[in-house]
Design an enzyme around this catalytic site. Structure first.
Site, PDB file in Angstrom:
ATOM      1  N   GLN B 130       2.809   0.727  -1.183  1.00 38.61           N
ATOM      2  CA  GLN B 130       3.757   1.555  -0.633  1.00 38.61           C
ATOM      3  C   GLN B 130       4.972   0.138  -0.212  1.00 38.61           C
ATOM      4  O   GLN B 130       4.504  -0.410   0.629  1.00 38.61           O
ATOM      5  CB  GLN B 130       2.632   2.129   0.446  1.00 38.61           C
ATOM      6  CG  GLN B 130       3.179   2.839   1.566  1.00 38.61           C
ATOM      7  CD  GLN B 130       3.288   2.745   2.813  1.00 38.61           C
ATOM      8  OE1 GLN B 130       2.702   2.133   3.594  1.00 38.61           O
ATOM      9  NE2 GLN B 130       3.148   3.869   3.155  1.00 38.61           N
ATOM     10  N   TYR B 132       6.885   0.846   2.118  1.00 40.61           N
ATOM     11  CA  TYR B 132       7.810   0.984   3.488  1.00 40.61           C
ATOM     12  C   TYR B 132       8.667  -0.313   4.173  1.00 40.61           C
ATOM     13  O   TYR B 132       9.843   0.057   4.484  1.00 40.61           O
ATOM     14  CB  TYR B 132       6.555   1.817   4.503  1.00 40.61           C
ATOM     15  CG  TYR B 132       6.607   3.328   3.923  1.00 40.61           C
ATOM     16  CD1 TYR B 132       6.767   4.016   2.693  1.00 40.61           C
ATOM     17  CD2 TYR B 132       6.176   4.365   4.716  1.00 40.61           C
ATOM     18  CE1 TYR B 132       6.414   5.429   2.712  1.00 40.61           C
ATOM     19  CE2 TYR B 132       5.997   5.888   4.912  1.00 40.61           C
ATOM     20  CZ  TYR B 132       6.131   6.174   3.182  1.00 40.61           C
ATOM     21  OH  TYR B 132       6.213   7.415   2.990  1.00 40.61           O
ATOM     22  N   GLU B 247      -1.725   8.872   6.105  1.00 40.92           N
ATOM     23  CA  GLU B 247      -1.673   7.385   5.707  1.00 40.92           C
ATOM     24  C   GLU B 247      -3.060   7.205   7.128  1.00 40.92           C
ATOM     25  O   GLU B 247      -3.888   6.435   7.060  1.00 40.92           O
ATOM     26  CB  GLU B 247      -0.519   6.151   5.827  1.00 40.92           C
ATOM     27  CG  GLU B 247      -0.729   5.351   5.527  1.00 40.92           C
ATOM     28  CD  GLU B 247      -0.192   4.081   6.428  1.00 40.92           C
ATOM     29  OE1 GLU B 247       0.539   4.138   5.945  1.00 40.92           O
ATOM     30  OE2 GLU B 247      -0.104   2.791   5.663  1.00 40.92           O
TER      31      GLU B 247
END
Lengths: 375, 393
Positions: B130, B132, B247
């Site tokens: 991921q 982010y 998540e």
């Protein structure tokens, strides 16, 4: 079965919520307290509970009750807790009904409970902290038994028509076997009952049995094998007390959150302060976790699962912890007004303390879990 | 028998026949967790268990069958979870594809994107990471700066990500990039690309545990086809927020005892301090701490069950994952503190064979990130306070 209330249970909750908030809100408790009411609750309200069908919620349909489960009883108890409504519902309609289930005593006492006439009390505790030991003795005598010993923390005993007494018929105090449950009809037998006002203004009695003679038919279940009935009574009482605690904790939290949105300091509502937001959000989390534990225990009890016993212990311990936090945070976040008798939050603190102690506190149940887990 | 009861008994029989014995033991260290991917590092039993479960779509029991799922109803999926728990079956596949990207693709992906990616996620063929956080965009994620420049049918991506879990082991990344500077949250797009693409490099970050589960990820003129953008340009924040909810849901599961049989906390305490003549842990205060912890852990187990049930029925409050994430991660930290206290000096060994390479100490240190990654505990409490309790800003 999903772990949330189904549509019918939600409807019951809405009905109970409206009814109890209208007829027995915290001001109802305050009025009884201010009048130093010797009964400690409203007989009229108990009659209304009967008219609503609440008193027969756990009585089988074949015996004219509603035939519903622990989940539904808990739905009513949560609203009783939220409104701090003084009521013999937990001892009578939940614990006593459970103990008498399937016995000859059910035919005798259920009609009065259904009608809202009969009040039951549970003479289980013998010392300041709930424990498993039973020393009050029941000796065979003539056609029946003679009871000797004392009990304490017996809610509603001073007005009860029926007192369920856990007694020892053989063995030593700490033995599991040798316990017998008796149904004492206060119209025919008269133990010495001394009601005491508790911190939450409810009344609980110390009872002395001095060779009180009972007929053989006052035995509930089997002689010497009463632990099984007692355990059923306790499971119902504990899951019920957990639900009531949930209501007390939830009611205190609602009051507190409302106060955070309304009270201003430094020119701002105090609910905008991060220090208080975090504490309120943590409290919410603890209460939600407790709520899940309670519903889990009730569902497992209703399903007759072997896992129910441990789940009930978790529910009683967790609601004790979460609700204690809720009332403490409630008083603290209200500031000075939280300490005043005029404001309701203190009433929640007192009621939570009584319920947390009833049928074993968080320490008792954590210890029981540890023992069962082998450590 | 009802359909559900039949499903349950058949499921139990199938699990008993197909779950290898190694996959019914407690997870003791990171190595016991199966992540799949192009270059899988299987322990004994892991591949068989993964393939058996994937063949029925049971790595993602409630996804539709056309995307590699099991097509189970919420009640059936719950029965499967319960039967797996009863037999102490481990999770066959740990995957950010399952817990994070998959739900976002199901909601926001095109049919082509779903058919392209979901079955591979379900079979554990592609390991995802991921993208982010950035060095200056952690809790304030929307201030991210990695840029995606429009170049016709593709974007040119430049920038740096940080705290990218297992970026050095992942095959593909789902990544937030800035496609417009006009608005902070409105200028973000959600894109997918292969980690083997030219211009992508990673660098592990050594943590206090001595391990490097997190990486820095650098993107230097990486070409990303526009067909790899999920949902509309500049609307990636909607996808990101949706995914963050999942998540948090996943991370909150950390508060539960790890899958597999036994209770490592209690077993460890008994091994370290022993039982007294009454069969009680010889250290009464440790016993009390563990017992009180177990009350919360079991209550949280019920909360997790309730949360999943409410989620599947569409009844959960959208901010509820924040509460779950907060409580679950704080609980997991508490569990590992107790595990260290119970283990005493044995648990402090860092590299010995007896300590399984310092598994207890490293796991304890790893949990300290639980209340930081995926949004700090403080951020979760802010969300609960504002969105659930409706407290003023």
């Amino acid at each position: 079965m999903p772990l949330y209330l189904d549509d019918q249970q939600t409807m019951l909750r809405d009905t109970a919520r409206d009814f109890i908030a209208e007829h027995a809100p915290p001001s109802h408790l305050r009025a009884l307290r201010d009048a130093n009411d010797p009964t400690g609750f409203s007989r009229d309200l108990w009659k209304q509970f009967a008219e609503m069908g609440f008193t027969g919620i756990r009585i089988p349909e074949a015996q004219s009750g509603m035939g519903l489960g622990h989940v539904e009883a808990g739905v009513v108890l949560e609203e009783i807790g939220r409104n701090l409504s003084p009521s013999p519902f937990l001892t009578t309609a939940v614990a006593a009904v459970e103990a008498l289930r399937g016995t000859a005593h059910a035919d005798r006492y259920y009609p009065g409970i259904l009608a809202g006439d009969t009040i039951a009390a549970l003479a289980i505790d013998e010392r300041a902290k709930f424990g498993d030991g039973i020393s009050l003795t029941a000796q065979r005598s003539g056609n029946g038994f003679r009871l000797s010993g004392t009990k304490q923390f017996v809610a509603h005993a001073h007005v009860a028509d029926l007192i369920l007494v856990a007694a020892r018929t053989s063995g030593a105090e700490s033995d599991q076997d040798g316990v017998t449950l008796f149904a004492v009809d206060s119209k025919t037998a008269a133990p010495d009952i001394r009601p005491e006002r508790l911190a939450d203004s409810s009344l609980a009695s110390r009872i002395t049995f001095a060779d009180l003679q009972l007929d053989a038919d006052s035995v509930v279940g089997e002689v010497d094998n009463g632990r099984e009935v007692l355990n059923r009574l306790l499971a119902a009482g504990r899951s019920g007390a957990s639900a009531e605690l949930l209501g007390v904790g939830g009611g205190a939290m609602d009051l507190t959150v409302a106060y955070l949105k309304e009270r201003k300091q430094f020119g701002q509502t105090i609910g905008s302060f991060q220090a208080l937001q975090h504490r309120a959000a943590h409290l919410y989390a603890e209460m939600e976790v407790a709520r899940a534990a309670v519903l889990k225990a009730q569902q497992l009890l209703d399903a007759g699962s072997a896992l129910a016993g441990q789940a009930v212990a978790v529910a009683k311990a967790m609601t004790g912890l979460a609700t204690t936090l809720s009332v403490q945070e409630g008083v603290q976040m209200h500031g000075g007004i939280g300490m005043t008798d005029e404001y309701d939050i203190g009433f929640y603190m007192k009621r939570a303390r009584v319920l947390a102690e009833m049928f074993g506190d968080a320490n008792y149940h954590a210890d029981a879990l540890a023992r069962e887990s082998g450590y | 028998m009802t359909d559900l009861a039949t499903f349950r008994s058949e499921t139990r029989a199938w699990l008993e026949a197909n779950c290898p014995p190694e996959m019914r033991a407690p997870v003791r260290s990171d190595k016991d967790i199966c992540w799949g991917g192009r270059n899988p590092d299987f322990q004994p039993g892991q591949r068989e268990w993964l393939e058996a479960m994937a063949s029925r779509g049971w790595t993602v029991p409630d996804w539709p069958t056309e995307y590699g799922g099991g097509g189970l109803s919420p009640a059936e999926a719950k029965a499967l979870r319960e039967e797996m728990a009863a037999l102490h079956c481990r999770n066959p596949l740990n995957s950010f594809g399952i817990s994070m990207l998959g739900p976002a693709l199901l909601k926001y992906g095109t049919e082509e994107q779903k058919l392209d990616h979901l079955p591979k996620i379900a079979r554990g063929e592609i390991r995802w990471c991921q993208g982010y956080s950035e060095p200056n965009a952690g809790s304030d994620l929307a201030s991210l700066a990695a840029s995606a420049e429009d170049a016709g049918d593709h974007y040119i991506v430049n920038g740096q990500k940080v705290w990218t879990s297992y970026a050095d082991k992942a095959d593909w990344i789902f990544c937030l990039v800035r496609t417009s500077k006009e608005s902070k949250q409105g200028g973000i797009s959600f894109v997918l690309f292969d980690m083997a693409s030219e211009g992508v490099s990673t660098k592990p970050i050594l943590l206090i545990s001595g391990y490097s589960p997190f990486c820095e990820t650098f993107m230097d003129n990486v070409r990303v086809p526009k067909a790899n953008r999920i949902y509309d340009e500049n609307k990636g924040w909607d996808v990101a927020k949706y995914l963050l909810g999942h998540e948090r849901e996943m991370i909150s599961g950390m508060g539960l005892a790890s899958a597999g049989g036994g209770n490592p906390l209690i077993e460890g305490a008994i091994a370290a301090v022993g039982l007294d003549a009454n069969g009680r842990l010889a250290d009464p205060l440790l016993r009390a701490s563990i017992a009180m912890f177990e009350v919360r852990a079991r209550a949280f187990g019920a909360m997790s069950e309730r949360f999943i049930d409410e989620l599947k029925a569409g009844r959960a409050h959208p901010a509820q994952p924040s509460m779950m994430k907060y409580y679950g991660t704080e609980l997991n930290k508490a569990r590992h503190e107790l595990q260290m206290a119970a283990g005493g000096s044995d648990a402090l060994e860092w590299e010995s064979g007896a300590s399984n390479g310092g598994a207890a100490a490293r796991a304890w240190l790893r949990t300290k990130a639980n209340s930081i990654e995926g949004g700090t505990s403080e951020i979760q409490l802010n969300i609960v306070a504002k969105r659930i309790l409706d407290l003023p800003a």
